[in-house]
Design a protein around this motif. Structure first.
Motif, PDB file in Angstrom:
ATOM      1  N   TRP A 161     -10.169   7.511  -5.146  1.00 13.42           N
ATOM      2  CA  TRP A 161      -9.242   6.375  -5.212  1.00 13.42           C
ATOM      3  C   TRP A 161      -7.968   6.647  -4.414  1.00 13.42           C
ATOM      4  O   TRP A 161      -7.392   5.740  -3.806  1.00 13.42           O
ATOM      5  N   PHE A 162      -7.514   7.896  -4.366  1.00 14.36           N
ATOM      6  CA  PHE A 162      -6.353   8.212  -3.543  1.00 14.36           C
ATOM      7  C   PHE A 162      -6.709   8.114  -2.065  1.00 14.36           C
ATOM      8  O   PHE A 162      -5.919   7.612  -1.251  1.00 14.36           O
ATOM      9  N   ALA A 163      -7.912   8.577  -1.704  1.00 15.65           N
ATOM     10  CA  ALA A 163      -8.348   8.480  -0.310  1.00 15.65           C
ATOM     11  C   ALA A 163      -8.501   7.021   0.118  1.00 15.65           C
ATOM     12  O   ALA A 163      -8.212   6.671   1.270  1.00 15.65           O
ATOM     13  N   ALA A 164      -8.930   6.138  -0.804  1.00 17.01           N
ATOM     14  CA  ALA A 164      -9.076   4.723  -0.461  1.00 17.01           C
ATOM     15  C   ALA A 164      -7.715   4.099  -0.140  1.00 17.01           C
ATOM     16  O   ALA A 164      -7.577   3.363   0.843  1.00 17.01           O
ATOM     17  N   ILE A 165      -6.714   4.386  -0.970  1.00 12.91           N
ATOM     18  CA  ILE A 165      -5.372   3.858  -0.706  1.00 12.91           C
ATOM     19  C   ILE A 165      -4.843   4.402   0.618  1.00 12.91           C
ATOM     20  O   ILE A 165      -4.251   3.680   1.423  1.00 12.91           O
ATOM     21  N   TYR A 166      -5.084   5.681   0.838  1.00 15.29           N
ATOM     22  CA  TYR A 166      -4.589   6.325   2.064  1.00 15.29           C
ATOM     23  C   TYR A 166      -5.220   5.707   3.303  1.00 15.29           C
ATOM     24  O   TYR A 166      -4.533   5.386   4.280  1.00 15.29           O
ATOM     25  N   LEU A 167      -6.538   5.514   3.294  1.00 14.18           N
ATOM     26  CA  LEU A 167      -7.224   4.956   4.455  1.00 14.18           C
ATOM     27  C   LEU A 167      -6.834   3.498   4.697  1.00 14.18           C
ATOM     28  O   LEU A 167      -6.682   3.066   5.850  1.00 14.18           O
ATOM     29  N   LEU A 213       0.825  -1.212   0.000  1.00 16.85           N
ATOM     30  CA  LEU A 213       0.000   0.000   0.000  1.00 16.85           C
ATOM     31  C   LEU A 213       0.856   1.258   0.000  1.00 16.85           C
ATOM     32  O   LEU A 213       0.497   2.261  -0.629  1.00 16.85           O
ATOM     33  N   LEU A 214       1.986   1.216   0.696  1.00 14.50           N
ATOM     34  CA  LEU A 214       2.894   2.368   0.680  1.00 14.50           C
ATOM     35  C   LEU A 214       3.440   2.601  -0.719  1.00 14.50           C
ATOM     36  O   LEU A 214       3.561   3.746  -1.177  1.00 14.50           O
ATOM     37  N   PHE A 215       3.760   1.526  -1.431  1.00 17.06           N
ATOM     38  CA  PHE A 215       4.224   1.657  -2.815  1.00 17.06           C
ATOM     39  C   PHE A 215       3.110   2.197  -3.709  1.00 17.06           C
ATOM     40  O   PHE A 215       3.355   3.051  -4.577  1.00 17.06           O
ATOM     41  N   LEU A 216       1.885   1.711  -3.510  1.00 16.41           N
ATOM     42  CA  LEU A 216       0.760   2.212  -4.303  1.00 16.41           C
ATOM     43  C   LEU A 216       0.498   3.688  -4.034  1.00 16.41           C
ATOM     44  O   LEU A 216       0.145   4.444  -4.952  1.00 16.41           O
ATOM     45  N   LEU A 217       0.657   4.108  -2.771  1.00 20.95           N
ATOM     46  CA  LEU A 217       0.453   5.520  -2.455  1.00 20.95           C
ATOM     47  C   LEU A 217       1.490   6.390  -3.164  1.00 20.95           C
ATOM     48  O   LEU A 217       1.158   7.464  -3.688  1.00 20.95           O
ATOM     49  N   ALA A 218       2.750   5.942  -3.175  1.00 20.56           N
ATOM     50  CA  ALA A 218       3.778   6.694  -3.897  1.00 20.56           C
ATOM     51  C   ALA A 218       3.497   6.701  -5.397  1.00 20.56           C
ATOM     52  O   ALA A 218       3.695   7.719  -6.074  1.00 20.56           O
ATOM     53  N   LEU A 219       3.008   5.580  -5.919  1.00 17.12           N
ATOM     54  CA  LEU A 219       2.694   5.502  -7.348  1.00 17.12           C
ATOM     55  C   LEU A 219       1.506   6.399  -7.691  1.00 17.12           C
ATOM     56  O   LEU A 219       1.494   7.059  -8.747  1.00 17.12           O
ATOM     57  N   ALA A 220       0.514   6.445  -6.798  1.00 21.73           N
ATOM     58  CA  ALA A 220      -0.662   7.286  -7.054  1.00 21.73           C
ATOM     59  C   ALA A 220      -0.343   8.766  -6.943  1.00 21.73           C
ATOM     60  O   ALA A 220      -1.090   9.597  -7.477  1.00 21.73           O
ATOM     61  N   SER A 241     -10.228  12.375 -12.049  1.00 21.23           N
ATOM     62  CA  SER A 241      -9.713  13.202 -10.934  1.00 21.23           C
ATOM     63  C   SER A 241      -8.233  13.485 -11.083  1.00 21.23           C
ATOM     64  O   SER A 241      -7.511  13.615 -10.091  1.00 21.23           O
ATOM     65  N   GLY A 242      -7.770  13.579 -12.326  1.00 20.27           N
ATOM     66  CA  GLY A 242      -6.356  13.854 -12.558  1.00 20.27           C
ATOM     67  C   GLY A 242      -5.937  15.254 -12.169  1.00 20.27           C
ATOM     68  O   GLY A 242      -4.750  15.488 -11.879  1.00 20.27           O
ATOM     69  N   PHE A 243      -6.873  16.207 -12.165  1.00 16.55           N
ATOM     70  CA  PHE A 243      -6.561  17.578 -11.768  1.00 16.55           C
ATOM     71  C   PHE A 243      -6.810  17.827 -10.272  1.00 16.55           C
ATOM     72  O   PHE A 243      -6.618  18.938  -9.802  1.00 16.55           O
ATOM     73  N   ASP A 244      -7.247  16.800  -9.566  1.00 17.34           N
ATOM     74  CA  ASP A 244      -7.422  16.867  -8.110  1.00 17.34           C
ATOM     75  C   ASP A 244      -7.075  15.497  -7.532  1.00 17.34           C
ATOM     76  O   ASP A 244      -7.909  14.827  -6.912  1.00 17.34           O
ATOM     77  N   VAL A 245      -5.838  15.092  -7.734  1.00 21.22           N
ATOM     78  CA  VAL A 245      -5.411  13.740  -7.382  1.00 21.22           C
ATOM     79  C   VAL A 245      -5.545  13.497  -5.889  1.00 21.22           C
ATOM     80  O   VAL A 245      -6.103  12.477  -5.444  1.00 21.22           O
ATOM     81  N   PHE A 246      -5.059  14.423  -5.072  1.00 20.68           N
ATOM     82  CA  PHE A 246      -5.001  14.195  -3.638  1.00 20.68           C
ATOM     83  C   PHE A 246      -6.364  14.338  -2.957  1.00 20.68           C
ATOM     84  O   PHE A 246      -6.480  14.060  -1.763  1.00 20.68           O
ATOM     85  N   GLY A 247      -7.361  14.758  -3.694  1.00 23.10           N
ATOM     86  CA  GLY A 247      -8.715  14.788  -3.162  1.00 23.10           C
ATOM     87  C   GLY A 247      -9.624  13.781  -3.827  1.00 23.10           C
ATOM     88  O   GLY A 247     -10.831  13.790  -3.597  1.00 23.10           O
ATOM     89  N   SER A 248      -9.065  12.894  -4.639  1.00 22.34           N
ATOM     90  CA  SER A 248      -9.860  11.919  -5.374  1.00 22.34           C
ATOM     91  C   SER A 248     -10.268  10.755  -4.481  1.00 22.34           C
ATOM     92  O   SER A 248      -9.597  10.438  -3.492  1.00 22.34           O
TER      93      SER A 248
END
Length: 554
Positions: free
Chosen positions: A94-100, A43-50, A85-92
């Protein structure tokens, strides 16, 4: 056949029924998989990739002007990127799912280990093994002292080296290097704190953008900001009550060499108040030198030109007289596009679209362009439209685009206008005058209460990582026993983590010190803190006395 049926029934009754793998078992299995260290690393690798698209693509919360330029440059690709959500990646989502998932995985992995470490830190070292020669490091030597006194001296030496001791019948077990596990655990807890700090900023922080023309002001309210991205728990009343006025903006560029046209400095001269009605302060805003107001950081992230236009309608009334920000579409010469909307004109609404050229020149093909980003020869070229701007249709419009669906182009040949020149519109529609230009600055306003906790967590993670690399978990075992009137001392060592090496040298040094201290006759235990004996005067007739007499000539 009856006997066969009876045997089968008896065997079925004797065999125990296999337990069913029900929903609870599946949930336990899923939790174990989620909280494993392997899943956390994935998941840490996926977060860096995302996070890569967020650093490659322009983001709405950071530079909305760059997003507009991306739409202009890639009209077919930009809508697809926006849907993803490419122009709002960190609020998307799918990014929130990886983060949580990463936060949950680390919490389930680290917190139980913290309790286990706290419990194990109070436990004494294990008992000494029977066979020392089976350990990686082992040696033995003879000691002149009794076994009990030898063990006491050995315990004093180990205490001096900060080992934790456990004693038994004829043996000592010592352990050192608990900070290795502490450092490893500190790293993971700090990583968990780092994720929590990011969540804190996402809940209680906010990001905003403001395009501010030189000479204009704004207050930190949602309605005065161009782009406002509040946290999940942020309301309009939570914004800090400051106001900013940009009194002047200046930019300088490299004029010679291969880097000609590259910016060398940007300076925005500001006057700000930390609260409404408070005293005004000055600040020179520069790139990478943000303004800090009441915990809010104001960054300078872009700039451009705002040509000033005056529009007189067919009735002779001045219906428009203000600067209009134009968005750069070319970084080399800072050629900028923009539109002018005049809904109050009479007899028809007017609209203009065109370009601002800081240093205008005409190319060989007859087109116009800007040769340098500084305003050395400022010119504008416009195309006029008349009709219905569509502002009352109920559909929101961008201030940087012109809807010409209900308008017709005015029959005026486009031409370059210098400051002070006008474009007369036919059929009594009025006149447009290019009166000059100002510069604008794009400001990024950021409030992140998790910034300082994130810094502390990052430093703690770095410290824990260094600690886990440098500190080794090692054990020393000592046994002393009588052998034919003498004492045999056995010494053995074992390390649990020695990836960098070095335990062999430490054990060899410790063995030499043990042999030096324990092989001699019984005396003061310096390791235990005993005072050394005071020097005594030489006895009469001794060799020292004879040598002293000879030196005096007696």
């Amino acid at each position: 056949m009856t006997a066969d049926v009876a045997d089968v029934a008896q065997a079925a009754a004797a065999s125990p029924e296999k337990p069913r793998f029900g929903p609870v078992a599946w949930l336990r299995w899923g939790w174990r998989q989620l909280t494993s260290m392997r899943t956390a690393l994935v998941l840490l690798f996926l977060l860096a990739l995302a996070s890569i698209p967020g650093s490659v693509l322009p983001q709405e919360g950071i530079d909305p002007a760059a997003v507009t330029q991306y739409y202009t440059a890639h009209p077919a690709l930009a809508p697809i990127v926006a849907r993803l959500s490419g122009f709002d990646v960190f609020g998307s989502p799918w990014f929130a799912a990886i983060y949580l998932l990463l936060f949950t995985s680390l919490a389930g992995c680290v917190l139980p280990r913290a309790f286990r470490l706290a419990k194990s830190s109070r436990q004494p070292p294990p008992k000494a093994p029977r066979h020392f020669h089976r350990l990686p490091q082992a040696t033995s030597f003879a000691a002149a002292r009794p076994a009990e006194e030898t063990l006491e001296s050995a315990a004093g030496l180990l205490r001096r080296r900060r080992f934790r001791l456990r004693t038994g019948d004829g043996w000592i077990s010592a352990e050192k290097g608990y900070l290795h596990e502490v450092g490893n655990l500190l790293f993971h807890i700090a990583l968990l704190g780092l994720l929590g700090s990011v969540a804190l900023g996402g809940l209680f922080g906010y990001k905003a953008n403001k395009l501010l023309v030189a000479g204009n002001s704004f207050a930190n309210t949602p309605t005065a900001l161009d782009v406002f991205h509040p946290g999940r728990l942020v309301t309009a009343t939570d914004l800090q009550p400051f106001s900013i006025t940009m009194t002047n903006f200046s930019a300088s560029y490299i004029t010679t060499g291969t880097q000609r046209g590259e910016p060398s400095s940007f300076n925005a001269e500001l006057r700000y108040t930390a609260q409404y009605g408070g005293p005004a302060r000055k600040y020179d805003l520069q790139v990478n030198h943000p303004l800090n107001v009441d915990g809010v950081q104001v960054f300078l992230i872009g700039h451009g030109y705002a040509p000033v236009f005056k529009v007189t309608d067919g009735a002779g009334q001045v219906v428009f007289n203000q600067p209009v920000p134009f968005i750069p579409v070319d970084t080399t010469g800072l050629t900028s596009d923009g539109v002018i909307k005049v809904p109050d004109a009479s007899p028809q609404e007017l609209g203009f679209s065109g370009q601002f050229l800081p240093t205008a020149y005409e190319t060989i093909t007859g087109t116009v362009a800007s040769a340098f980003p500084a305003a050395e020869l400022p010119r504008v070229i416009l195309v006029g439209y008349a009709g219905n701007l569509g502002l009352n249709s109920g559909q929101p419009q961008s201030i940087y685009s012109l809807d010409t669906a209900q308008m017709h182009q005015i029959d005026v040949a486009p031409k370059l206008l210098a400051p002070g020149q006008s474009m007369v519109l036919p059929h009594g529609l009025g006149k447009l005058t290019f009166t000059g230009y100002r510069q604008w600055a794009s400001l990024a306003i950021t409030y992140d209460p998790g910034q300082m906790p994130a810094l502390i967590s990052a430093l703690a993670a770095l410290g824990g990582l260094i600690m886990s690399f440098l500190v080794r978990r090692r054990r020393i075992f000592v046994r002393a026993g009588s052998d034919g009137g003498g004492t045999i001392v056995e010494l053995a060592g074992l390390t649990r983590s020695d990836a960098a090496g070095g335990f062999e040298a430490e054990f060899a040094e410790l063995a030499v010190e043990f042999e030096r201290e324990l092989s001699g006759p019984a005396g003061p235990d310096l390791a235990r803190g005993d005072d050394p004996p005071a020097p005594t005067a030489p006895q009469a007739g001794s060799a020292d006395e004879v040598a002293l007499a000879q030196s005096k000539g007696e």
